[in-house]
Design an enzyme around this catalytic site. Structure first.
Site, PDB file in Angstrom:
ATOM      1  N   GLY A  15      -9.624   4.725   8.359  1.00  0.00           N
ATOM      2  CA  GLY A  15      -8.845   5.427   7.331  1.00  0.00           C
ATOM      3  C   GLY A  15      -9.638   6.494   6.593  1.00  0.00           C
ATOM      4  O   GLY A  15     -10.835   6.705   6.836  1.00  0.00           O
ATOM      5  N   PHE A  16      -8.946   7.142   5.696  1.00  0.00           N
ATOM      6  CA  PHE A  16      -9.516   8.227   4.881  1.00  0.00           C
ATOM      7  C   PHE A  16     -10.681   7.706   4.028  1.00  0.00           C
ATOM      8  O   PHE A  16     -11.804   8.202   4.112  1.00  0.00           O
ATOM      9  CB  PHE A  16      -8.375   8.778   4.014  1.00  0.00           C
ATOM     10  CG  PHE A  16      -8.751   9.731   2.926  1.00  0.00           C
ATOM     11  CD1 PHE A  16      -9.477  10.879   3.201  1.00  0.00           C
ATOM     12  CD2 PHE A  16      -8.330   9.503   1.616  1.00  0.00           C
ATOM     13  CE1 PHE A  16      -9.799  11.782   2.180  1.00  0.00           C
ATOM     14  CE2 PHE A  16      -8.628  10.397   0.604  1.00  0.00           C
ATOM     15  CZ  PHE A  16      -9.366  11.533   0.880  1.00  0.00           C
ATOM     16  N   ARG A  37      -8.239  -2.451  14.471  1.00  0.00           N
ATOM     17  CA  ARG A  37      -7.143  -3.273  15.008  1.00  0.00           C
ATOM     18  C   ARG A  37      -7.105  -3.262  16.530  1.00  0.00           C
ATOM     19  O   ARG A  37      -6.525  -4.138  17.138  1.00  0.00           O
ATOM     20  CB  ARG A  37      -5.806  -2.745  14.504  1.00  0.00           C
ATOM     21  CG  ARG A  37      -5.511  -3.183  13.107  1.00  0.00           C
ATOM     22  CD  ARG A  37      -4.046  -3.056  12.823  1.00  0.00           C
ATOM     23  NE  ARG A  37      -3.764  -1.953  11.927  1.00  0.00           N
ATOM     24  CZ  ARG A  37      -2.634  -1.806  11.284  1.00  0.00           C
ATOM     25  NH1 ARG A  37      -1.660  -2.668  11.471  1.00  0.00           N
ATOM     26  NH2 ARG A  37      -2.449  -0.787  10.478  1.00  0.00           N
ATOM     27  N   ASP A  63      -5.530  -9.009  13.424  1.00  0.00           N
ATOM     28  CA  ASP A  63      -4.633  -9.334  12.310  1.00  0.00           C
ATOM     29  C   ASP A  63      -5.484  -9.664  11.086  1.00  0.00           C
ATOM     30  O   ASP A  63      -6.110 -10.732  11.032  1.00  0.00           O
ATOM     31  CB  ASP A  63      -3.753 -10.530  12.695  1.00  0.00           C
ATOM     32  CG  ASP A  63      -2.797 -10.905  11.585  1.00  0.00           C
ATOM     33  OD1 ASP A  63      -2.898 -10.326  10.486  1.00  0.00           O
ATOM     34  OD2 ASP A  63      -1.952 -11.786  11.817  1.00  0.00           O
ATOM     35  N   TYR A 168       4.213  -0.509  -3.612  1.00  0.00           N
ATOM     36  CA  TYR A 168       2.806  -0.264  -3.229  1.00  0.00           C
ATOM     37  C   TYR A 168       1.888  -0.574  -4.403  1.00  0.00           C
ATOM     38  O   TYR A 168       0.877  -1.278  -4.249  1.00  0.00           O
ATOM     39  CB  TYR A 168       2.602   1.186  -2.766  1.00  0.00           C
ATOM     40  CG  TYR A 168       1.137   1.549  -2.731  1.00  0.00           C
ATOM     41  CD1 TYR A 168       0.305   1.046  -1.731  1.00  0.00           C
ATOM     42  CD2 TYR A 168       0.560   2.334  -3.733  1.00  0.00           C
ATOM     43  CE1 TYR A 168      -1.063   1.323  -1.726  1.00  0.00           C
ATOM     44  CE2 TYR A 168      -0.800   2.608  -3.731  1.00  0.00           C
ATOM     45  CZ  TYR A 168      -1.604   2.103  -2.727  1.00  0.00           C
ATOM     46  OH  TYR A 168      -2.956   2.364  -2.732  1.00  0.00           O
ATOM     47  N   LYS A 172      -1.188  -3.598  -4.721  1.00  0.00           N
ATOM     48  CA  LYS A 172      -2.598  -3.446  -5.060  1.00  0.00           C
ATOM     49  C   LYS A 172      -2.971  -4.371  -6.231  1.00  0.00           C
ATOM     50  O   LYS A 172      -4.022  -5.009  -6.219  1.00  0.00           O
ATOM     51  CB  LYS A 172      -2.921  -1.991  -5.417  1.00  0.00           C
ATOM     52  CG  LYS A 172      -2.730  -1.003  -4.282  1.00  0.00           C
ATOM     53  CD  LYS A 172      -3.501  -1.343  -3.041  1.00  0.00           C
ATOM     54  CE  LYS A 172      -4.994  -1.153  -3.168  1.00  0.00           C
ATOM     55  NZ  LYS A 172      -5.695  -1.500  -1.894  1.00  0.00           N
TER      56      LYS A 172
HETATM   57  N1  LIG Z   1      -5.687   7.579  -0.801  1.00  0.00           N
HETATM   58  C1  LIG Z   1      -5.511   7.257  -2.092  1.00  0.00           C
HETATM   59  O1  LIG Z   1      -5.085   8.080  -2.932  1.00  0.00           O
HETATM   60  C2  LIG Z   1      -5.865   5.878  -2.574  1.00  0.00           C
HETATM   61  C3  LIG Z   1      -5.972   5.667  -3.955  1.00  0.00           C
HETATM   62  C4  LIG Z   1      -6.361   4.425  -4.433  1.00  0.00           C
HETATM   63  C5  LIG Z   1      -6.618   3.401  -3.563  1.00  0.00           C
HETATM   64  N2  LIG Z   1      -6.480   3.613  -2.215  1.00  0.00           N
HETATM   65  C6  LIG Z   1      -6.761   2.476  -1.326  1.00  0.00           C
HETATM   66  O2  LIG Z   1      -7.749   2.877  -0.393  1.00  0.00           O
HETATM   67  C7  LIG Z   1      -7.591   2.106   0.807  1.00  0.00           C
HETATM   68  C8  LIG Z   1      -7.555   3.019   2.008  1.00  0.00           C
HETATM   69  O3  LIG Z   1      -6.516   3.971   1.844  1.00  0.00           O
HETATM   70  P1  LIG Z   1      -6.560   5.355   2.616  1.00  0.00           P
HETATM   71  O4  LIG Z   1      -6.109   6.406   1.689  1.00  0.00           O
HETATM   72  O5  LIG Z   1      -7.846   5.485   3.312  1.00  0.00           O
HETATM   73  O6  LIG Z   1      -5.380   5.134   3.643  1.00  0.00           O
HETATM   74  P2  LIG Z   1      -5.381   5.284   5.244  1.00  0.00           P
HETATM   75  O7  LIG Z   1      -6.066   6.513   5.660  1.00  0.00           O
HETATM   76  O8  LIG Z   1      -3.958   5.078   5.643  1.00  0.00           O
HETATM   77  O9  LIG Z   1      -6.256   4.047   5.727  1.00  0.00           O
HETATM   78  C9  LIG Z   1      -5.788   2.738   5.610  1.00  0.00           C
HETATM   79  C10 LIG Z   1      -6.736   1.844   6.367  1.00  0.00           C
HETATM   80  O10 LIG Z   1      -6.281   0.491   6.240  1.00  0.00           O
HETATM   81  C11 LIG Z   1      -5.978  -0.030   7.521  1.00  0.00           C
HETATM   82  N3  LIG Z   1      -4.748  -0.828   7.455  1.00  0.00           N
HETATM   83  C12 LIG Z   1      -3.604  -0.515   6.816  1.00  0.00           C
HETATM   84  N4  LIG Z   1      -2.695  -1.476   7.013  1.00  0.00           N
HETATM   85  C13 LIG Z   1      -3.278  -2.405   7.795  1.00  0.00           C
HETATM   86  C14 LIG Z   1      -2.846  -3.644   8.350  1.00  0.00           C
HETATM   87  N5  LIG Z   1      -1.618  -4.116   8.125  1.00  0.00           N
HETATM   88  N6  LIG Z   1      -3.707  -4.317   9.134  1.00  0.00           N
HETATM   89  C15 LIG Z   1      -4.948  -3.837   9.372  1.00  0.00           C
HETATM   90  N7  LIG Z   1      -5.408  -2.678   8.872  1.00  0.00           N
HETATM   91  C16 LIG Z   1      -4.584  -1.977   8.087  1.00  0.00           C
HETATM   92  C17 LIG Z   1      -5.749   1.164   8.419  1.00  0.00           C
HETATM   93  O11 LIG Z   1      -6.009   0.775   9.759  1.00  0.00           O
HETATM   94  P3  LIG Z   1      -5.235   1.494  10.999  1.00  0.00           P
HETATM   95  O12 LIG Z   1      -5.970   2.795  11.229  1.00  0.00           O
HETATM   96  O13 LIG Z   1      -5.397   0.512  12.110  1.00  0.00           O
HETATM   97  O14 LIG Z   1      -3.824   1.688  10.543  1.00  0.00           O
HETATM   98  C18 LIG Z   1      -6.769   2.154   7.850  1.00  0.00           C
HETATM   99  O15 LIG Z   1      -8.042   1.888   8.361  1.00  0.00           O
HETATM  100  C19 LIG Z   1      -6.339   1.273   0.618  1.00  0.00           C
HETATM  101  O16 LIG Z   1      -6.745   0.010   0.163  1.00  0.00           O
HETATM  102  C20 LIG Z   1      -5.582   2.031  -0.473  1.00  0.00           C
HETATM  103  O17 LIG Z   1      -4.722   1.185  -1.185  1.00  0.00           O
HETATM  104  C21 LIG Z   1      -6.115   4.822  -1.693  1.00  0.00           C
END
Ligand SMILES: NC(=O)c1ccc[n+]([C@@H]2O[C@H](COP(=O)([O-])OP(=O)(O)OC[C@H]3O[C@@H](n4cnc5c(N)ncnc54)[C@H](OP(=O)(O)O)[C@@H]3O)[C@@H](O)[C@H]2O)c1
Length: 339
Positions: A15-16, A37, A63, A168, A172
């Site tokens: 992810g990001f 995964r 999972d 969402y 969290k």
């Molecule tokens: N971006 C923001 O503004 C923001 C702000 C605050 C907090 N966050 C938190 O930061 C974290 C990462 O977010 P991100 O922005 O990087 O989003 P992202 O790019 O969509 O990355 C999400 C990551 O979590 C994994 N994931 C999601 N659902 C899953 C599931 N059911 N089982 C296994 N893996 C799963 C994804 O794996 P896959 O590649 O396999 O889908 C990916 O590696 C999250 O906890 C999010 O709540 C984000």
């Protein structure tokens, strides 16, 4: 000869946010083991860091809600960064798409570490400012949020809500609370730190080859380009992906960070971001809405100073973040360049 570098397990490395944590950990000399995964996802992650091939490995966790999934992931691991959690604002099913993976996934990894990770001393989990904010009071003018504040949405409200962003945010908060409750009850040999960033902007750790899966925050910022108007207040804070990654790694080592949460972020208004981008990006100047330059829309603020004081985090400027975010998205072709 076996490696003597500390081994860090990072979930969500595709992810990001996870990608930036992987990059920073590799740069700091950790041996990094990422969970993915699928084999394809694992290959995609490792291919992004060819210069660190001797430090980076992967393990398949099909999972993340099943404790047994981590059985082979924890050998020799001394620290864990758990970023994997769905960041979905339009879930089809609040329970299956958000609440289960967020809450059960957070507890499963803690259980697994207790069973199979005897050398782990600190777990750092990515929560969110969504877990801090009062969801009944959207602008809360004049209020400054601190780590003492909690989003009080209940599981039942989140499961039944037709409002995806609300569900969402609740996922969290409920996941973070469940983790702290688990630690309080089970008293494991490791401590827990959570990082609570608001909107995260800034670049991905790798150049973008595809943009159909941009994380929601970056996608929304990129929509400022060619927008008719400057959006109004929604989430009054932001953080840069690079400082969020730095905060996770600082939290692994800071003795006083154990069993605490940290807001990592600064105040954000779309108008300020647009003003800065119009000044610093001549290539986008005519494609960004003008709005009311200099206007700061009333709304809440947030106090991210504990992350600076206790973790030693240095914040970047919004100008740098906006420029680097839009610059990367522009290079990717997601925002079509004008001839
Ligand atoms: N971006 C923001 O503004 C923001 C702000 C605050 C907090 N966050 C938190 O930061 C974290 C990462 O977010 P991100 O922005 O990087 O989003 P992202 O790019 O969509 O990355 C999400 C990551 O979590 C994994 N994931 C999601 N659902 C899953 C599931 N059911 N089982 C296994 N893996 C799963 C994804 O794996 P896959 O590649 O396999 O889908 C990916 O590696 C999250 O906890 C999010 O709540 C984000």
């Amino acid at each position: 000869m076996a490696s003597r570098r500390p081994v860090l397990l990072i979930t969500g490395g595709s992810g990001f946010v996870g990608g930036q944590v992987v990059r920073k950990a590799l740069e700091e000399g950790y041996d990094v083991r990422v969970t993915a995964r699928s084999e394809d996802s694992a290959r995609a992650i490792t291919s992004r860091f060819p210069q660190y091939s001797s430090q980076l490995s992967s393990v398949i966790v099909p999972d993340l809600t099943r404790v047994e999934s981590y059985r082979n992931a924890l050998e020799g691991v001394t620290g864990v960064v758990h970023t994997a959690s769905p960041f979905i604002l339009d879930p089809a099913d609040n329970v299956k798409d958000l609440l289960d993976p967020a809450i059960k996934g957070s507890i499963a990894i803690l259980e697994a570490i207790k069973r199979w990770g005897p050398s782990v001393t600190r777990v750092v989990a990515t929560s969110s400012f969504a877990a801090v904010v009062d969801d009944t009071n959207s602008k809360r003018e004049g209020y400054t949020y601190t780590e003492r504040d909690w989003n009080m949405a209940t599981y039942e409200q989140a499961a039944a809500s037709a409002d995806g962003p609300y569900a969402y945010r609740a996922s969290k908060a409920l996941a973070e609370k469940a983790m702290f409750d688990w630690v309080k009850e089970k008293k494991p040999s490791f401590s827990l730190t959570t990082i609570c960033p608001p909107w995260i902007y800034g670049p991905y750790a790798h150049e973008l080859k595809r943009t159909d899966n941009l994380t929601a925050s970056v996608y929304l910022l990129s929509k400022l380009v060619d927008a008719e108007d400057v959006p109004s207040f929604d989430f009054g804070g932001y953080a840069d992906s690079r400082e969020v990654a730095a905060a996770h790694l600082l939290a692994l080592d800071a003795p006083e960070a154990g069993n605490r949460r940290f807001i990592v972020g600064q105040e954000f208004r779309y108008q300020t971001a647009v003003d800065l981008a119009r000044d610093s990006m001549p290539e986008l100047r005519d494609r960004l809405p003008v709005g009311k330059p200099g206007y700061v829309e009333p709304g809440y603020s947030l106090d991210g100073s504990k992350a600076a004081e206790i973790l030693g985090l240095t914040y970047m400027s919004l100008g740098e973040t906006v420029k680097d975010t839009l610059g990367q998205v522009l290079r990717s072709g997601h925002i079509a360049a004008k001839a």
